[in-house]
Design a protein around this motif. Structure first.
Motif, PDB file in Angstrom:
ATOM      1  N   TYR A 184      24.577  43.257  40.568  1.00 43.13           N
ATOM      2  CA  TYR A 184      25.880  43.395  40.403  1.00 43.13           C
ATOM      3  C   TYR A 184      26.166  43.319  39.608  1.00 43.13           C
ATOM      4  O   TYR A 184      25.889  41.999  38.880  1.00 43.13           O
ATOM      5  CB  TYR A 184      25.799  43.120  42.199  1.00 43.13           C
ATOM      6  N   GLN A 185      27.425  43.897  39.002  1.00 38.83           N
ATOM      7  CA  GLN A 185      27.933  43.156  37.984  1.00 38.83           C
ATOM      8  C   GLN A 185      29.711  43.582  37.623  1.00 38.83           C
ATOM      9  O   GLN A 185      29.934  44.507  37.862  1.00 38.83           O
ATOM     10  CB  GLN A 185      27.248  44.156  36.214  1.00 38.83           C
ATOM     11  N   SER A 186      30.588  42.094  37.701  1.00 40.39           N
ATOM     12  CA  SER A 186      31.900  42.825  37.929  1.00 40.39           C
ATOM     13  C   SER A 186      32.676  43.338  36.505  1.00 40.39           C
ATOM     14  O   SER A 186      31.953  44.005  35.861  1.00 40.39           O
ATOM     15  CB  SER A 186      32.467  41.270  37.834  1.00 40.39           C
ATOM     16  N   ASN A 187      33.595  43.934  37.130  1.00 40.45           N
ATOM     17  CA  ASN A 187      34.172  44.311  36.204  1.00 40.45           C
ATOM     18  C   ASN A 187      35.235  43.614  35.513  1.00 40.45           C
ATOM     19  O   ASN A 187      36.383  44.097  35.150  1.00 40.45           O
ATOM     20  CB  ASN A 187      35.097  45.804  36.529  1.00 40.45           C
ATOM     21  N   GLY A 188      35.433  42.312  35.501  1.00 37.54           N
ATOM     22  CA  GLY A 188      36.365  41.685  35.390  1.00 37.54           C
ATOM     23  C   GLY A 188      35.836  41.217  34.033  1.00 37.54           C
ATOM     24  O   GLY A 188      35.221  41.888  33.582  1.00 37.54           O
ATOM     25  N   GLY A 189      37.309  40.069  33.668  1.00 36.78           N
ATOM     26  CA  GLY A 189      36.895  40.228  32.055  1.00 36.78           C
ATOM     27  C   GLY A 189      35.809  38.949  31.542  1.00 36.78           C
ATOM     28  O   GLY A 189      35.008  39.239  30.168  1.00 36.78           O
ATOM     29  N   LEU A 190      34.682  38.269  32.466  1.00 35.50           N
ATOM     30  CA  LEU A 190      34.020  37.264  32.388  1.00 35.50           C
ATOM     31  C   LEU A 190      32.129  37.884  32.147  1.00 35.50           C
ATOM     32  O   LEU A 190      31.857  37.576  31.943  1.00 35.50           O
ATOM     33  CB  LEU A 190      33.640  36.231  33.360  1.00 35.50           C
TER      34      LEU A 190
END
Length: 236
Positions: free
Chosen positions: A21-27
Motif C-alpha cells: 500500500y502506498q499513500s498519495n501524500g507528500g511523504l
C-alpha cells in the motif's frame, strides 16, 4: 479413476502473498501487508509484514552477484588454456610462436609491421593483463621457466601497461572470448616505451625489433632473459 497429477512434475501451491500500500501524500509512505493462503488458495489472516517474514523474503530474493560475473566455458575449453578461476575471472593460457602485426609509436623510430614473436604465456582477469615469454614452442609444464616478454610497455613483473586503451572486458563471460579480447588489445595497441628502465631482452630492444620487422626470421629465443618465476608460481 486414478489421479496422476503428481506424475507430471513438481506442483507449486500458493502459501503466502504480499500487498503493498502506498499513500498519495507528500511523504509517499509505503505499508506492506502479509496474507497466508488457505487450502483453496484464498488469502487469509492479513497482518503487517513482520521482521521475520521480511528476513525470509530478503533471503529468497538474494542474488549472488559473484556468481553472475563468473567465467563460463561456453563450449569445449581451448587446448591452449592452462588454468582458470571462474570466480575471480582469472585465466592463464599460452600461445605458440607466430607472426604478429606489431604497432610502434613514432618516438621509438621502429616501423610498424609484421614480425615473428616467441611463444607467450598470458595471465589476465577482467582488468589486468600479464605477459611472459617462453623459449619452447609447445605447451609448458608447471616447472617451465618464464622469461620476460620481449616487448615495450611491459613491467618487470609481467604486468602490461595498456595506457589509454579502453578495456571493455567487464561483461565478458566466455573464457575463449576473454582470451581473444586480451590478445587483440595487446597487439592492436602501440608499443611506446620501456617501463621503469626495464630492458626485457639481452641487448638493444629497439635494434632487435628493427631487425625482425618485415622479415620471416624466427624470434631469437636466446635473447630472452629468464625471470625468477616458473609457470607453477602464477598458476591459480
Amino acid at each position: 479413476m486414478e489421479d496422476i497429477t503428481n506424475s507430471f512434475g513438481t506442483y507449486f501451491y500458493p502459501s503466502s502473498a504480499l500487498v503493498f500500500y502506498q499513500s498519495n501524500g507528500g511523504l509517499n509512505d509505503t505499508y506492506v501487508e502479509h496474507f497466508d493462503m488457505d487450502s483453496d488458495g484464498a488469502p487469509v489472516n492479513p497482518h503487517p509484514l513482520t521482521i521475520g517474514e521480511a528476513k525470509r523474503l530478503a533471503t529468497a530474493l538474494k542474488i549472488d552477484e559473484d556468481s553472475l560475473n563468473q567465467l563460463k566455458s561456453n563450449g569445449i575449453l581451448p587446448n591452449n588454456l592452462l588454468s582458470f578461476d571462474a570466480k575471480s575471472a582469472t585465466i592463464i593460457w599460452y600461445s605458440k610462436a607466430q607472426k604478429r602485426e606489431l604497432l610502434f609509436s613514432e618516438g621509438l623510430g621502429i616501423k610498424s609491421g609484421t614480425a615473428q614473436t616467441s611463444s607467450l604465456v598470458w595471465m589476465a582477469d577482467r582488468e589486468l593483463l600479464h605477459v611472459y615469454a617462453l623459449t619452447i614452442n609447445r605447451k609448458p609444464t608447471a616447472n617451465t621457466a618464464l622469461h620476460y616478454a620481449p616487448f615495450f610497455n611491459v613491467y618487470e613483473s609481467g604486468e602490461v601497461c595498456m595506457g589509454t586503451v579502453d578495456i571493455k572486458a567487464t561483461e565478458t563471460g566466455s573464457i575463449k572470448e576473454l582470451m581473444t579480447l586480451w590478445e587483440n588489445y595487446f597487439f592492436n595497441s602501440y608499443f611506446s616505451h620501456m617501463m621503469a628502465d626495464h630492458n626485457p631482452v639481452d641487448g638493444n630492444c629497439v635494434l632487435l625489433w628493427e631487425s625482425l620487422i618485415g622479415t620471416d626470421t624466427m624470434f631469437p629465443t636466446d635473447r630472452l632473459i629468464k625471470s625468477n618465476q616458473k609457470l607453477k608460481d602464477i598458476l591459480r
